[in-house]
Each structure stands twice: as C-alpha cells, then as structure tokens.
Design an enzyme around this catalytic site. Sequence first.
Site, mmCIF file in Angstrom:
data_model
loop_
_atom_site.group_PDB
_atom_site.id
_atom_site.type_symbol
_atom_site.label_atom_id
_atom_site.label_comp_id
_atom_site.label_asym_id
_atom_site.label_seq_id
_atom_site.Cartn_x
_atom_site.Cartn_y
_atom_site.Cartn_z
ATOM 1 C CD GLU A 37 -2.671 1.239 2.572
ATOM 2 O OE1 GLU A 37 -3.794 1.760 2.524
ATOM 3 O OE2 GLU A 37 -2.176 0.791 3.625
ATOM 4 C CE LYS A 62 -7.380 0.875 3.639
ATOM 5 N NZ LYS A 62 -6.286 1.709 4.186
ATOM 6 C CB CYS A 69 -3.804 -1.519 4.753
ATOM 7 S SG CYS A 69 -2.839 -1.080 6.215
#
Length: 271
Positions: free
Chosen positions: A43, A114, A157
């Site tokens: 990321e 995300k 993440c």
Amino acid sequence: MKSYLAAAIQMTSVPDLEKNLAQAEELIDLAVRQGAELVGLPENFPFMGEEKDKLAQAEAIAQKTENFLTKMAQRYQITILGGGFPVPVEGAGKVYNTALLIAPNGQELLRYHKVHLFDVNVPDGNTYRESTTVMAGKVLPSIYPSETLGNIGLSVCYDVRFPEVYRHMSSKGADILFVPAAFTAFTGKDHWQVLLQARAIENTCYVIAPAQTGLNYDRRQTHGHAMIIDPWGVILADAGEKPGVAIAEINPSRIEQVRRQMPSLQHRVFH
C-alpha cells in the site's frame, strides 16, 4: 493452477514519487531474478507522505503509477499487484485508494477501491484520518480466476480487520488473498501477523502481504514484516524490518491437502 513462486515486496516509501518507483523497480527486479511470477507491491508504494500532499499530486501519482505497473508487468512478464495508490474521483476532491492487478501482457485484470478507511487514534499519539482525502469503495472485492496462478482476491491494509471481506472472496473460490499494507509500527507488533494467519487459516487460502517498513515521513513509522502464509497458517517467508522481498512457493496441492484435512469451509452453517 500450477506451482510457482510469489513475492511480497517490502519498501520504505517516502513523499517522493520518482524515488519510490525507482526503489520498487529494484525490488521487482530482485524478485524476478529469484523466479517470482506473481509480485505484490505494498500500500502507498508510489507515495507515502502527508494526506494533503498526496491529494495535491494525486493525478500525477495515478498516471505514472499505472504506466509503471504496465511497464513492469510487460518487461518482466509477471502478474503484478500495485497494492494501493491514489486515483482521483471526478468532482469529489478525493481519491480512491486503489489496488490494481496487471497481467504480463499489460492488461488490467482487477481493480479494487479500498472499502475500510483508517480513521483511528493510535495509542502511540498519532492520529490517522484517511477519510479526509480518500473516498471509501462501495463494492466488495471480486476475484480474478487465473488458470495458471489460481483465483486471486484483493484487499488493502485495514481491510484485514474485517473478516467478512475475506469470507466473501473465499465464497467466490479464492485461493490467494492479497493484503498489501502500510501497517503502523504500534499496531503491527501486536496484530499484523496474527490477523494474516487468521485470514489464511479460516479461509484455507494463501495470504500474500506486501508491506511498508521503517520511517516514511515525520513520525509515521511502519511495521514491515511483509509475509507469505500458507493455507494452514504457516509463515513461509517474512521480509523482516528492512526493505526487501519475501518469496515463497504457491502450491495447489497444498491448498487441496489443507482443505481435505480441515474442510471448515464446507461446514459453515451461517452464510
């Protein structure tokens, strides 16, 4: 699906796009020379700095990063994941934190925005408000079914704390779960490894987790320990705390063996 080598790249990205892409290229080259056919970048790999600076440069970061990923895939004939970079959302003044999977011919295979944004007051005194500049994705990640590499799913993440994301991917037939991250050093020491192992074990999938490490800017310290974990939860490779590469074999017969020994996915009562 065949047996092959995968690589989780570990970087210390800084607020300098060109410097980061040069570092990424070196590490991709290192991974390919060791035989990797599937390569994941962490990321924020092209830019890791203040949110306002990221937003100001988002257009250039997005364009150069997509070109870079296409070039790397074609040059090295690999499937590559750009694990998270800002792509401007038209008319919103924000970006999507975007993960992009590219084929060896340069074709885009999967794009994921995300979903879970990191708005957290970490007990080390740092406060993170990802939602100030990032728009949350609205769609659960889909799967890319590769005949040679297996069924690949993407996450980013903070998603790793939400098991329903991975359940969704495993119900779609995932064999490999990508978790590119920039985990904080404070939370990483307690939660990173155990969360990754849990996602691998409960879904009987390989987990490939590229990571940021070290001091990225100001007080932003990331945890490192890019990892590849097998479907039984065994850590096959760990990049430690310095920039580098974690490389391991992805083996379809291992997936079959674990799913035979522990057929928990077939025993689910609540869907």
